[in-house]
Design a protein around this motif. Sequence first.
Motif, PDB file in Angstrom:
ATOM      1  N   ASP A   3       3.751  -6.704  11.433  1.00  0.00           N
ATOM      2  CA  ASP A   3       3.678  -5.664  10.491  1.00  0.00           C
ATOM      3  C   ASP A   3       2.985  -5.914   8.851  1.00  0.00           C
ATOM      4  O   ASP A   3       2.256  -5.241   8.345  1.00  0.00           O
ATOM      5  CB  ASP A   3       5.139  -5.015  10.367  1.00  0.00           C
ATOM      6  CG  ASP A   3       5.562  -4.211  11.327  1.00  0.00           C
ATOM      7  OD1 ASP A   3       4.713  -3.622  12.432  1.00  0.00           O
ATOM      8  OD2 ASP A   3       6.826  -4.066  11.481  1.00  0.00           O
ATOM      9  N   GLY A   4       3.400  -7.085   8.505  1.00  0.00           N
ATOM     10  CA  GLY A   4       3.096  -7.581   7.182  1.00  0.00           C
ATOM     11  C   GLY A   4       1.563  -7.491   7.118  1.00  0.00           C
ATOM     12  O   GLY A   4       0.967  -7.185   6.116  1.00  0.00           O
ATOM     13  N   GLU A   5       0.658  -8.084   8.084  1.00  0.00           N
ATOM     14  CA  GLU A   5      -0.420  -8.320   8.152  1.00  0.00           C
ATOM     15  C   GLU A   5      -1.041  -6.932   8.241  1.00  0.00           C
ATOM     16  O   GLU A   5      -2.321  -6.890   7.491  1.00  0.00           O
ATOM     17  CB  GLU A   5      -0.881  -9.396   9.267  1.00  0.00           C
ATOM     18  CG  GLU A   5      -0.455 -10.795   9.018  1.00  0.00           C
ATOM     19  CD  GLU A   5      -0.574 -11.469  10.654  1.00  0.00           C
ATOM     20  OE1 GLU A   5      -0.731 -10.716  11.578  1.00  0.00           O
ATOM     21  OE2 GLU A   5      -0.572 -12.735  10.361  1.00  0.00           O
ATOM     22  N   THR A   6      -0.583  -6.002   9.061  1.00  0.00           N
ATOM     23  CA  THR A   6      -1.179  -4.868   9.206  1.00  0.00           C
ATOM     24  C   THR A   6      -1.078  -4.201   7.863  1.00  0.00           C
ATOM     25  O   THR A   6      -2.195  -3.450   7.503  1.00  0.00           O
ATOM     26  CB  THR A   6      -0.237  -3.856  10.338  1.00  0.00           C
ATOM     27  OG1 THR A   6      -0.442  -4.634  11.368  1.00  0.00           O
ATOM     28  CG2 THR A   6      -0.828  -2.601  10.512  1.00  0.00           C
ATOM     29  N   ILE A   7      -0.053  -4.143   7.305  1.00  0.00           N
ATOM     30  CA  ILE A   7       0.275  -3.480   5.693  1.00  0.00           C
ATOM     31  C   ILE A   7      -0.760  -4.219   4.933  1.00  0.00           C
ATOM     32  O   ILE A   7      -1.644  -3.377   4.243  1.00  0.00           O
ATOM     33  CB  ILE A   7       1.563  -3.621   5.181  1.00  0.00           C
ATOM     34  CG1 ILE A   7       2.629  -2.900   6.185  1.00  0.00           C
ATOM     35  CG2 ILE A   7       1.782  -3.149   3.940  1.00  0.00           C
ATOM     36  CD1 ILE A   7       4.012  -3.430   5.981  1.00  0.00           C
ATOM     37  N   ILE A   8      -1.024  -5.357   4.783  1.00  0.00           N
ATOM     38  CA  ILE A   8      -1.741  -6.018   3.824  1.00  0.00           C
ATOM     39  C   ILE A   8      -3.353  -5.491   4.210  1.00  0.00           C
ATOM     40  O   ILE A   8      -4.057  -5.267   3.346  1.00  0.00           O
ATOM     41  CB  ILE A   8      -1.933  -7.509   3.793  1.00  0.00           C
ATOM     42  CG1 ILE A   8      -0.278  -7.972   3.145  1.00  0.00           C
ATOM     43  CG2 ILE A   8      -2.744  -8.287   3.022  1.00  0.00           C
ATOM     44  CD1 ILE A   8       0.295  -9.238   3.529  1.00  0.00           C
ATOM     45  N   ASN A  20      -9.522   0.906  -9.762  1.00  0.00           N
ATOM     46  CA  ASN A  20      -8.411   0.141 -10.528  1.00  0.00           C
ATOM     47  C   ASN A  20      -7.555  -0.587  -9.311  1.00  0.00           C
ATOM     48  O   ASN A  20      -7.659   0.171  -8.103  1.00  0.00           O
ATOM     49  CB  ASN A  20      -7.607   0.900 -11.054  1.00  0.00           C
ATOM     50  CG  ASN A  20      -8.213   1.345 -12.555  1.00  0.00           C
ATOM     51  OD1 ASN A  20      -9.032   0.509 -13.170  1.00  0.00           O
ATOM     52  ND2 ASN A  20      -7.878   2.565 -12.839  1.00  0.00           N
ATOM     53  N   PRO A  21      -6.953  -1.583  -9.420  1.00  0.00           N
ATOM     54  CA  PRO A  21      -6.009  -2.336  -8.392  1.00  0.00           C
ATOM     55  C   PRO A  21      -4.871  -1.366  -7.827  1.00  0.00           C
ATOM     56  O   PRO A  21      -4.326  -0.804  -8.783  1.00  0.00           O
ATOM     57  CB  PRO A  21      -5.789  -3.658  -9.052  1.00  0.00           C
ATOM     58  CG  PRO A  21      -6.264  -3.880 -10.264  1.00  0.00           C
ATOM     59  CD  PRO A  21      -6.874  -2.687 -10.585  1.00  0.00           C
ATOM     60  N   ILE A  22      -4.703  -1.661  -6.744  1.00  0.00           N
ATOM     61  CA  ILE A  22      -3.711  -0.966  -6.069  1.00  0.00           C
ATOM     62  C   ILE A  22      -2.750  -1.775  -6.214  1.00  0.00           C
ATOM     63  O   ILE A  22      -2.799  -3.117  -5.727  1.00  0.00           O
ATOM     64  CB  ILE A  22      -3.986  -0.676  -4.545  1.00  0.00           C
ATOM     65  CG1 ILE A  22      -5.071   0.618  -4.750  1.00  0.00           C
ATOM     66  CG2 ILE A  22      -2.596   0.008  -3.941  1.00  0.00           C
ATOM     67  CD1 ILE A  22      -5.305   0.846  -3.177  1.00  0.00           C
ATOM     68  N   ALA A  23      -1.480  -1.409  -6.744  1.00  0.00           N
ATOM     69  CA  ALA A  23      -0.191  -2.443  -6.765  1.00  0.00           C
ATOM     70  C   ALA A  23       0.925  -1.826  -5.853  1.00  0.00           C
ATOM     71  O   ALA A  23       1.547  -0.885  -6.039  1.00  0.00           O
ATOM     72  CB  ALA A  23       0.313  -2.221  -8.215  1.00  0.00           C
ATOM     73  N   ILE A  24       1.107  -2.460  -4.530  1.00  0.00           N
ATOM     74  CA  ILE A  24       1.940  -2.307  -3.719  1.00  0.00           C
ATOM     75  C   ILE A  24       2.638  -3.441  -3.378  1.00  0.00           C
ATOM     76  O   ILE A  24       2.136  -4.600  -3.047  1.00  0.00           O
ATOM     77  CB  ILE A  24       1.458  -1.849  -2.403  1.00  0.00           C
ATOM     78  CG1 ILE A  24       0.678  -0.316  -2.648  1.00  0.00           C
ATOM     79  CG2 ILE A  24       2.485  -1.516  -1.446  1.00  0.00           C
ATOM     80  CD1 ILE A  24       0.030   0.320  -1.508  1.00  0.00           C
ATOM     81  N   GLU A  25       4.152  -3.671  -3.673  1.00  0.00           N
ATOM     82  CA  GLU A  25       4.830  -4.655  -3.099  1.00  0.00           C
ATOM     83  C   GLU A  25       5.129  -4.715  -1.859  1.00  0.00           C
ATOM     84  O   GLU A  25       5.705  -3.657  -1.204  1.00  0.00           O
ATOM     85  CB  GLU A  25       6.316  -4.503  -3.760  1.00  0.00           C
ATOM     86  CG  GLU A  25       6.931  -5.932  -3.930  1.00  0.00           C
ATOM     87  CD  GLU A  25       8.271  -5.753  -4.638  1.00  0.00           C
ATOM     88  OE1 GLU A  25       8.309  -6.734  -5.441  1.00  0.00           O
ATOM     89  OE2 GLU A  25       8.974  -4.787  -4.670  1.00  0.00           O
ATOM     90  N   VAL A  26       4.706  -5.666  -1.067  1.00  0.00           N
ATOM     91  CA  VAL A  26       4.906  -5.963   0.351  1.00  0.00           C
ATOM     92  C   VAL A  26       5.956  -6.905   0.655  1.00  0.00           C
ATOM     93  O   VAL A  26       5.502  -8.258   0.237  1.00  0.00           O
ATOM     94  CB  VAL A  26       3.823  -6.207   1.244  1.00  0.00           C
ATOM     95  CG1 VAL A  26       3.780  -6.246   2.770  1.00  0.00           C
ATOM     96  CG2 VAL A  26       2.801  -4.980   0.975  1.00  0.00           C
ATOM     97  N   LEU A  27       7.254  -6.652   1.031  1.00  0.00           N
ATOM     98  CA  LEU A  27       8.223  -7.579   1.263  1.00  0.00           C
ATOM     99  C   LEU A  27       8.939  -7.312   2.560  1.00  0.00           C
ATOM    100  O   LEU A  27       8.894  -6.384   3.148  1.00  0.00           O
ATOM    101  CB  LEU A  27       9.367  -7.372   0.237  1.00  0.00           C
ATOM    102  CG  LEU A  27       8.852  -7.555  -1.321  1.00  0.00           C
ATOM    103  CD1 LEU A  27      10.067  -7.261  -2.203  1.00  0.00           C
ATOM    104  CD2 LEU A  27       8.580  -9.129  -1.660  1.00  0.00           C
TER     105      LEU A  27
END
Length: 69
Positions: A3-8, A20-27
């Motif tokens: 899931d983490g790799e898919t999200i990234i 502009n950069p997208i800011a999404i926290e993936v935890l």
Amino acid sequence: MDDGETIIESVRELQKRYHNPIAIEVLPLKNYYKAEEYHQKYLDKDPGGYCHIGIDKFEKAKNATYHKL
């Protein structure tokens, strides 16, 4: 791919559309509790429920096909 790799990877593809950069926290998920049974498939059980999303959007999502970015 987990899931983490898919999200990234999805965020990388989405970023190509923006200057502009997208800011999404993936935890990793820390707390998850499955809702009680009466909450499962709520709108199937109560089609006139309080959800603000129109039923047409649910139909569209139900019939959508997944395309890997």
